[in-house]
Design an enzyme around this catalytic site. Structure first.
Site, PDB file in Angstrom:
ATOM      1  N   GLY A  11     -22.003  -9.187 -35.984  1.00  0.00           N
ATOM      2  CA  GLY A  11     -21.303  -8.376 -36.979  1.00  0.00           C
ATOM      3  C   GLY A  11     -20.035  -7.771 -36.413  1.00  0.00           C
ATOM      4  N   GLY A  13     -18.078  -5.591 -38.077  1.00  0.00           N
ATOM      5  CA  GLY A  13     -17.704  -4.427 -38.884  1.00  0.00           C
ATOM      6  C   GLY A  13     -17.294  -3.307 -37.945  1.00  0.00           C
ATOM      7  CG  PHE A  14     -16.030   0.502 -39.405  1.00  0.00           C
ATOM      8  CD1 PHE A  14     -14.730   0.783 -39.031  1.00  0.00           C
ATOM      9  CD2 PHE A  14     -16.312   0.339 -40.748  1.00  0.00           C
ATOM     10  CE1 PHE A  14     -13.731   0.908 -39.973  1.00  0.00           C
ATOM     11  CE2 PHE A  14     -15.317   0.469 -41.701  1.00  0.00           C
ATOM     12  CZ  PHE A  14     -14.028   0.746 -41.322  1.00  0.00           C
ATOM     13  N   GLY A  15     -19.102  -1.018 -36.364  1.00  0.00           N
ATOM     14  CA  GLY A  15     -19.929  -0.905 -35.168  1.00  0.00           C
ATOM     15  C   GLY A  15     -19.656  -2.024 -34.185  1.00  0.00           C
ATOM     16  CB  VAL A  79     -26.898 -13.952 -37.641  1.00  0.00           C
ATOM     17  CG1 VAL A  79     -28.201 -13.676 -36.915  1.00  0.00           C
ATOM     18  CG2 VAL A  79     -25.703 -13.769 -36.718  1.00  0.00           C
ATOM     19  CD  GLU A 170     -13.988   6.519 -52.858  1.00  0.00           C
ATOM     20  OE1 GLU A 170     -13.900   7.377 -51.971  1.00  0.00           O
ATOM     21  OE2 GLU A 170     -14.303   5.338 -52.620  1.00  0.00           O
ATOM     22  CG  ASP A 299     -23.903   1.132 -42.832  1.00  0.00           C
ATOM     23  OD1 ASP A 299     -23.589   2.195 -42.256  1.00  0.00           O
ATOM     24  OD2 ASP A 299     -23.328   0.720 -43.863  1.00  0.00           O
ATOM     25  CB  ALA A 314     -16.392   3.992 -41.107  1.00  0.00           C
TER      26      ALA A 314
HETATM   27  C1  LIG Z   1     -17.277   0.442 -50.954  1.00  0.00           C
HETATM   28  C2  LIG Z   1     -17.564   1.198 -49.686  1.00  0.00           C
HETATM   29  C3  LIG Z   1     -16.828   2.343 -49.395  1.00  0.00           C
HETATM   30  C4  LIG Z   1     -17.081   3.055 -48.231  1.00  0.00           C
HETATM   31  N1  LIG Z   1     -16.322   4.165 -47.961  1.00  0.00           N
HETATM   32  C5  LIG Z   1     -16.496   4.827 -46.807  1.00  0.00           C
HETATM   33  C6  LIG Z   1     -15.663   5.937 -46.472  1.00  0.00           C
HETATM   34  O1  LIG Z   1     -14.785   6.321 -47.245  1.00  0.00           O
HETATM   35  N2  LIG Z   1     -15.863   6.547 -45.270  1.00  0.00           N
HETATM   36  C7  LIG Z   1     -16.828   6.124 -44.403  1.00  0.00           C
HETATM   37  O2  LIG Z   1     -16.953   6.674 -43.324  1.00  0.00           O
HETATM   38  N3  LIG Z   1     -17.652   5.094 -44.689  1.00  0.00           N
HETATM   39  C8  LIG Z   1     -17.504   4.437 -45.868  1.00  0.00           C
HETATM   40  N4  LIG Z   1     -18.326   3.363 -46.184  1.00  0.00           N
HETATM   41  C9  LIG Z   1     -19.432   3.034 -45.265  1.00  0.00           C
HETATM   42  C10 LIG Z   1     -18.933   2.260 -44.062  1.00  0.00           C
HETATM   43  O3  LIG Z   1     -18.080   1.219 -44.482  1.00  0.00           O
HETATM   44  C11 LIG Z   1     -20.138   1.731 -43.305  1.00  0.00           C
HETATM   45  O4  LIG Z   1     -20.934   2.805 -42.911  1.00  0.00           O
HETATM   46  C12 LIG Z   1     -19.707   0.928 -42.091  1.00  0.00           C
HETATM   47  O5  LIG Z   1     -18.950  -0.180 -42.473  1.00  0.00           O
HETATM   48  C13 LIG Z   1     -20.931   0.479 -41.294  1.00  0.00           C
HETATM   49  O6  LIG Z   1     -20.494  -0.281 -40.212  1.00  0.00           O
HETATM   50  P1  LIG Z   1     -21.418  -1.453 -39.639  1.00  0.00           P
HETATM   51  O7  LIG Z   1     -20.693  -1.977 -38.452  1.00  0.00           O
HETATM   52  O8  LIG Z   1     -22.806  -0.989 -39.484  1.00  0.00           O
HETATM   53  O9  LIG Z   1     -21.467  -2.537 -40.793  1.00  0.00           O
HETATM   54  P2  LIG Z   1     -20.273  -3.298 -41.578  1.00  0.00           P
HETATM   55  O10 LIG Z   1     -18.975  -2.598 -41.382  1.00  0.00           O
HETATM   56  O11 LIG Z   1     -20.798  -3.469 -42.931  1.00  0.00           O
HETATM   57  O12 LIG Z   1     -20.203  -4.679 -40.809  1.00  0.00           O
HETATM   58  C14 LIG Z   1     -21.227  -5.624 -40.824  1.00  0.00           C
HETATM   59  C15 LIG Z   1     -20.651  -6.967 -40.429  1.00  0.00           C
HETATM   60  O13 LIG Z   1     -21.721  -7.871 -40.206  1.00  0.00           O
HETATM   61  C16 LIG Z   1     -21.419  -9.101 -40.801  1.00  0.00           C
HETATM   62  N5  LIG Z   1     -22.688  -9.749 -41.147  1.00  0.00           N
HETATM   63  C17 LIG Z   1     -23.658  -9.264 -41.945  1.00  0.00           C
HETATM   64  N6  LIG Z   1     -24.701 -10.120 -41.994  1.00  0.00           N
HETATM   65  C18 LIG Z   1     -24.358 -11.170 -41.208  1.00  0.00           C
HETATM   66  C19 LIG Z   1     -25.019 -12.385 -40.871  1.00  0.00           C
HETATM   67  N7  LIG Z   1     -26.235 -12.686 -41.328  1.00  0.00           N
HETATM   68  N8  LIG Z   1     -24.373 -13.244 -40.051  1.00  0.00           N
HETATM   69  C20 LIG Z   1     -23.132 -12.959 -39.591  1.00  0.00           C
HETATM   70  N9  LIG Z   1     -22.481 -11.832 -39.883  1.00  0.00           N
HETATM   71  C21 LIG Z   1     -23.082 -10.935 -40.676  1.00  0.00           C
HETATM   72  C22 LIG Z   1     -20.574  -8.753 -42.009  1.00  0.00           C
HETATM   73  O14 LIG Z   1     -19.764  -9.847 -42.398  1.00  0.00           O
HETATM   74  C23 LIG Z   1     -19.768  -7.573 -41.511  1.00  0.00           C
HETATM   75  O15 LIG Z   1     -18.536  -7.966 -40.955  1.00  0.00           O
HETATM   76  C24 LIG Z   1     -18.094   2.623 -47.337  1.00  0.00           C
HETATM   77  C25 LIG Z   1     -18.828   1.475 -47.629  1.00  0.00           C
HETATM   78  C26 LIG Z   1     -18.569   0.760 -48.782  1.00  0.00           C
HETATM   79  C27 LIG Z   1     -19.347  -0.485 -49.085  1.00  0.00           C
END
Ligand SMILES: Cc1cc2nc3c(=O)[nH]c(=O)nc-3n(C[C@H](O)[C@H](O)[C@H](O)COP(=O)(O)OP(=O)(O)OC[C@H]3O[C@@H](n4cnc5c(N)ncnc54)[C@H](O)[C@@H]3O)c2cc1C
Length: 417
Positions: A11, A13-15, A79, A170, A299, A314
């Site tokens: 992943g 994403g932010f993490g 994955v 929003e 998350d 995030a």
């Molecule tokens: C519409 C929306 C608005 C938001 N607004 C805010 C805000 O204003 N402020 C704030 O702090 N937080 C906000 N959030 C929450 C924040 O975006 C999440 O808490 C944050 O992105 C979590 O980070 P993460 O790395 O856990 O997961 P994510 O950022 O969701 O990243 C997960 C990654 O894993 C990848 N992935 C998933 N499953 C698979 C798989 N099976 N195989 C390969 N890759 C995979 C995805 O493609 C993605 O790139 C918002 C979320 C959403 C949906």
């Protein structure tokens, strides 16, 4: 063949991305796997869904972000599982071995057991979701313009959003403004400003994560934008013609889902217990029970500190990503383990249309236009580290000042949704 430790991150994403970048200084081979080739800035997804920003302003190729990081490689792959004992990650057609594994695959929508509603009421989690929602919203106005039947036109100009958290608030505020300002002069037969936006929340108030005064303020601000708010109302059915709330039916061509999330299936992959929202409970150093070399962050993780759950936002995911680097680096260097993960609360922010926001920082609570500007600055600060943050910020400011909706394009197949 490298003999360095293999760190695999699932992943970007932010993490995951922040873990990968922090690991630049560690003598290890880092592999970052994502099903998309881009890192997505989810907090601005609603702007894409409501035609304010194009997708390319909120997503950047992972490869270009990590271009200069010599110890990192990027794999575009889905994955499908994890063989924890065999120390490998399963993709569709191959496996990747690891010595350390960081799982950061985030969360997805939850329809509370009504997965059949997914096609009818799309949620907002990916670029595809956002462009699908944009298509549905814009197409509803187009269909209303050629519709002769007044009842059908009314249904086309009714937008229902299910879920009164930050995303629902929003979306509701921005769709109301889109109808009243941006589209107001674009049509000849219909008056877009008569469009009705209804925000439905099953709980007793909007923005449940905020304190009561902020919820009340958000409700008032939305009502001033013409949004109808229904709290304490659970959706009991959902179909192509609208939603049902117990004995009441609301006819609406566009229904959007912002009601719940569930973690990606990490618990199933790892064979470990999960909570009601699918999250894996992790230890104080974010590793899973019984395996100190496998970490779950962001998350997908359930992190509790002093009985308080770290929120799925995030900043928490970023902090976890950086923290995991410190744990792995210490182990590889033979140093003492760092202290347990500590969350620095970055506060709660939600915006209501283009003029108002609510903010709860640990030291400050704000509502109104000043909160909106602080929200804006906070998001620009968030952008630090991604390519062209200044361009995104300027474009965003331009849209704000001009009521523009520059990305008002209907794209994708007519039959895609
Ligand atoms: C519409 C929306 C608005 C938001 N607004 C805010 C805000 O204003 N402020 C704030 O702090 N937080 C906000 N959030 C929450 C924040 O975006 C999440 O808490 C944050 O992105 C979590 O980070 P993460 O790395 O856990 O997961 P994510 O950022 O969701 O990243 C997960 C990654 O894993 C990848 N992935 C998933 N499953 C698979 C798989 N099976 N195989 C390969 N890759 C995979 C995805 O493609 C993605 O790139 C918002 C979320 C959403 C949906």
């Amino acid at each position: 063949m490298s003999t360095r430790p293999r760190i695999v991150i699932l992943g970007a994403g932010f993490g995951g991305l922040f873990a990968a970048r922090a690991l630049a200084r560690v003598a290890a081979d880092v592999t970052l796997v994502d099903r998309h080739n881009y890192h997505l800035f989810q907090p601005l997804l609603y702007q894409v869904a409501t035609a304010g920003l194009p997708p390319s302003d909120i997503a950047w190729p992972i490869r270009s972000i990590l271009r200069r990081q010599r110890n990192a490689r990027v794999l575009l792959a889905e994955v499908t599982g994890i063989d924890a004992r065999g120390r490998s990650v399963e993709l569709h057609d191959r496996t990747i071995p690891f010595d350390y594994l960081v799982v950061a695959t985030g969360s997805t929508h939850s329809y509370f057991g009504h997965e059949e509603w997914q096609g009818i009421a799309p949620g907002l989690k990916s670029i595809d979701d956002a462009t699908l929602i944009r298509r549905r919203i814009l197409r509803a106005f187009e269909a209303a313009e050629i519709e002769d039947d007044p009842a059908a036109r009314e249904r086309l100009l009714r937008f229902v959003i299910v879920g009164g958290g930050p995303t629902g608030v929003e979306l509701a505020g921005t769709i109301a403004e889109l109808a009243q300002h941006t589209l107001a002069k674009d049509f000849r037969r219909i008056d877009p400003s008569v469009a009705k936006v209804t925000l439905i929340e099953a709980g007793p108030r909007l923005l449940a994560a905020f304190r009561e005064p902020q919820s009340a303020y958000a409700a008032r601000a939305l009502e001033r934008l013409g949004v109808e708010i229904r709290v304490g109302a659970a959706v009991t059915a959902c179909d192509e013609r609208g939603v049902v709330l117990g004995a009441e039916r609301i006819e609406a061509a566009t229904v959007l889902w912002a009601a719940g999330v569930t973690a990606s299936p990490v618990g199933r992959w790892l064979g470990v217990p999960i909570d009601g929202a699918g999250r894996v409970r992790v230890r104080a150093d974010l590793s899973i029970d019984g395996d100190p070399a496998i970490f779950v962050i962001g998350d997908a993780a359930l992190v509790e500190i002093g009985g308080k759950r770290v929120p799925g936002v995030a900043p928490a995911a970023k902090q976890m990503g950086r923290y995991v680097e410190s744990v792995i680096a210490a182990r590889l260097d033979g140093r003492a383990a760092p202290p347990p993960f500590a969350y620095r609360d970055a506060g709660n922010l939600a915006t209501i249309g283009r003029q108002r926001a609510v903010i709860e920082f640990p030291f400050l609570t704000l509502r109104g236009w000043l909160a909106w500007w602080i929200w804006g600055v906070a998001h620009i600060y968030f952008l630090v580290g991604v390519p062209s943050p200044v361009v995104v910020s300027l474009r965003w400011l331009w849209e704000y000042l001009t009521y523009g909706r520059g990305a008002r394009l209907i794209t994708g197949s007519e039959h895609a949704d």
